[in-house]
Design a protein around this motif. Structure first.
Motif, mmCIF file in Angstrom:
data_model
loop_
_atom_site.group_PDB
_atom_site.id
_atom_site.type_symbol
_atom_site.label_atom_id
_atom_site.label_comp_id
_atom_site.label_asym_id
_atom_site.label_seq_id
_atom_site.Cartn_x
_atom_site.Cartn_y
_atom_site.Cartn_z
ATOM 1 N N ILE A 37 -4.049 7.583 -18.457
ATOM 2 C CA ILE A 37 -4.026 7.661 -17.001
ATOM 3 C C ILE A 37 -3.007 6.642 -16.474
ATOM 4 N N PRO A 38 -2.163 7.015 -15.509
ATOM 5 C CA PRO A 38 -1.184 6.054 -14.989
ATOM 6 C C PRO A 38 -1.862 4.947 -14.195
ATOM 7 N N ALA A 87 -13.927 4.807 -11.771
ATOM 8 C CA ALA A 87 -13.036 5.698 -11.015
ATOM 9 C C ALA A 87 -12.809 7.008 -11.754
ATOM 10 N N VAL A 88 -12.641 6.932 -13.069
ATOM 11 C CA VAL A 88 -12.463 8.141 -13.865
ATOM 12 C C VAL A 88 -13.707 9.023 -13.765
ATOM 13 N N ASP A 89 -14.870 8.405 -13.815
ATOM 14 C CA ASP A 89 -16.113 9.168 -13.676
ATOM 15 C C ASP A 89 -16.202 9.869 -12.325
ATOM 16 N N ARG A 90 -15.518 9.334 -11.320
ATOM 17 C CA ARG A 90 -15.535 9.931 -9.984
ATOM 18 C C ARG A 90 -14.389 10.912 -9.786
ATOM 19 N N GLY A 91 -13.632 11.185 -10.837
ATOM 20 C CA GLY A 91 -12.646 12.247 -10.780
ATOM 21 C C GLY A 91 -11.224 11.832 -10.486
ATOM 22 N N THR A 92 -10.894 10.552 -10.665
ATOM 23 C CA THR A 92 -9.527 10.136 -10.368
ATOM 24 C C THR A 92 -8.558 10.549 -11.463
ATOM 25 N N ASP A 93 -7.306 10.727 -11.075
ATOM 26 C CA ASP A 93 -6.218 11.055 -11.999
ATOM 27 C C ASP A 93 -5.220 9.911 -12.161
ATOM 28 N N VAL A 94 -5.169 9.026 -11.169
ATOM 29 C CA VAL A 94 -4.218 7.911 -11.154
ATOM 30 C C VAL A 94 -4.939 6.677 -10.618
ATOM 31 N N GLU A 118 -3.172 14.440 -8.941
ATOM 32 C CA GLU A 118 -3.723 15.043 -7.730
ATOM 33 C C GLU A 118 -4.553 14.064 -6.919
ATOM 34 N N ARG A 119 -5.393 13.259 -7.583
ATOM 35 C CA ARG A 119 -6.272 12.332 -6.878
ATOM 36 C C ARG A 119 -6.098 10.939 -7.464
ATOM 37 N N PHE A 120 -6.173 9.948 -6.610
ATOM 38 C CA PHE A 120 -6.003 8.563 -7.044
ATOM 39 C C PHE A 120 -7.195 7.721 -6.606
ATOM 40 N N SER A 121 -7.381 6.602 -7.297
ATOM 41 C CA SER A 121 -8.372 5.599 -6.908
ATOM 42 C C SER A 121 -7.687 4.249 -6.788
ATOM 43 N N PHE A 161 0.800 -1.220 0.000
ATOM 44 C CA PHE A 161 0.000 0.000 0.000
ATOM 45 C C PHE A 161 0.835 1.274 0.000
ATOM 46 N N GLU A 162 1.676 1.458 0.997
ATOM 47 C CA GLU A 162 2.399 2.720 1.145
ATOM 48 C C GLU A 162 3.223 3.073 -0.094
ATOM 49 N N PRO A 163 4.028 2.145 -0.639
ATOM 50 C CA PRO A 163 4.802 2.506 -1.828
ATOM 51 C C PRO A 163 3.931 2.833 -3.037
ATOM 52 N N ALA A 164 2.840 2.072 -3.231
ATOM 53 C CA ALA A 164 1.987 2.311 -4.384
ATOM 54 C C ALA A 164 1.304 3.671 -4.298
ATOM 55 N N VAL A 165 0.796 4.011 -3.119
ATOM 56 C CA VAL A 165 0.119 5.286 -2.955
ATOM 57 C C VAL A 165 1.106 6.447 -3.045
ATOM 58 N N ALA A 166 2.295 6.277 -2.453
ATOM 59 C CA ALA A 166 3.313 7.329 -2.559
ATOM 60 C C ALA A 166 3.672 7.586 -4.018
ATOM 61 N N THR A 167 3.734 6.526 -4.805
ATOM 62 C CA THR A 167 4.000 6.682 -6.236
ATOM 63 C C THR A 167 2.854 7.410 -6.918
ATOM 64 N N ALA A 168 1.619 7.010 -6.614
ATOM 65 C CA ALA A 168 0.451 7.622 -7.235
ATOM 66 C C ALA A 168 0.375 9.116 -6.950
ATOM 67 N N LEU A 169 0.724 9.515 -5.736
ATOM 68 C CA LEU A 169 0.633 10.922 -5.358
ATOM 69 C C LEU A 169 1.648 11.789 -6.083
ATOM 70 N N ASN A 170 2.633 11.159 -6.718
ATOM 71 C CA ASN A 170 3.598 11.894 -7.536
ATOM 72 C C ASN A 170 3.214 11.928 -9.009
#
Length: 240
Positions: free
Chosen positions: A200-201, A167-174, A109-112, A97-106
């Motif tokens: 989208i990444p 997820a895209v419909d809900r505004g995700t970027d990653v 702006e918003r991830f799903s 979890f932590e590494p994947a989310v840290a990557t997504a936040l780079n």
């Protein structure tokens, strides 16, 4: 460098696939060792599963460290027993979890997170709250497929694509794959999203975790003893 991968289930049926997945990110180096648990759950899909698996995960991490591993990857998106393991060894220990989310936040702006079952949604939400990043989580999408049934690549890709579109419909970027058992689909999902919906990444938790391990090792970083203090010396009993 030697990386030990702990597969936090009792079956070794995924070990070879996980080793191949790791090699796809790492190449021929570093050395990789993979082990499963001698006791515990068949898969981790609930808080209860996580607790049952915990003692064996910690024991495998300690064994790996004593056998010369330079880092341990506990290959589960729920980061089971990761804080406990960090208290007991002097090498980097990461989950998914932590590494994947840290990557997504780079990357946006918003991830799903696109995950397996409704059962794990509270676990993922809790991990996000602990990291303080829930306001940047657009959604948690579920494909309603148990971990042990993720082997059909085409069906998995179809389910992930449908959930990713939601997820895209809900505004995700990653997009973040919310299970380390979703092997070998991240690049295909990313390509399909770009072809049929939007570029989208798609973050693979295994790749993110192994990449973080390499970065920490290259910088000589270890878990902080201000946070992960060795447990107090006392008598403890165990049935494991």
């Amino acid at each position: 460098m030697k990386i030990h991968i702990v597969v936090p289930i009792t079956s070794d049926s995924f070990n070879d696939l996980i080793a191949q997945e790791a090699r796809s990110f790492l190449g021929d180096e570093p050395e990789i060792e993979v082990s499963c648990l001698p006791y515990g759950p068949a898969s981790i899909e609930s808080f209860y599963d996580e607790i049952v698996a915990g003692p064996a995960i910690v024991a495998e991490t300690m064994r790996a460290a004593s056998s010369g591993a330079d880092a341990v990857f506990i290959t589960c998106f729920g980061d089971p027993a990761v804080p406990a393991a960090r208290e007991l060894v002097d090498i980097p220990v990461v989950g998914g979890f932590e590494p994947a989310v840290a990557t997504a936040l780079n990357l946006g702006e918003r991830f799903s997170v696109v995950t397996v079952l409704e059962n794990v949604v509270p676990m993922i939400s809790g991990l996000a709250a602990r990291m303080g990043i829930r306001d940047r989580m657009a959604s948690i999408e579920v494909i309603d497929t148990p971990v042990l049934e993720l082997h059909d690549h085409d069906a998995l890709l179809d389910s992930l694509f449908e959930a990713s579109c939601r997820a895209v419909d809900r505004g995700t970027d990653v997009l973040v794959l919310g299970c380390t058992g979703m092997l070998g689909v991240a690049s295909a999902l990313q390509a399909r999203m770009e072809a049929e919906r939007v570029r989208i990444p798609v973050v693979d938790p295994t790749g993110a975790s192994l990449g973080m391990i390499l970065a920490m090792h290259s910088m000589g970083l270890k878990p902080s003893r201000r946070t992960y203090m060795p447990p107090p010396d006392k008598e403890r009993t165990s049935t494991g």
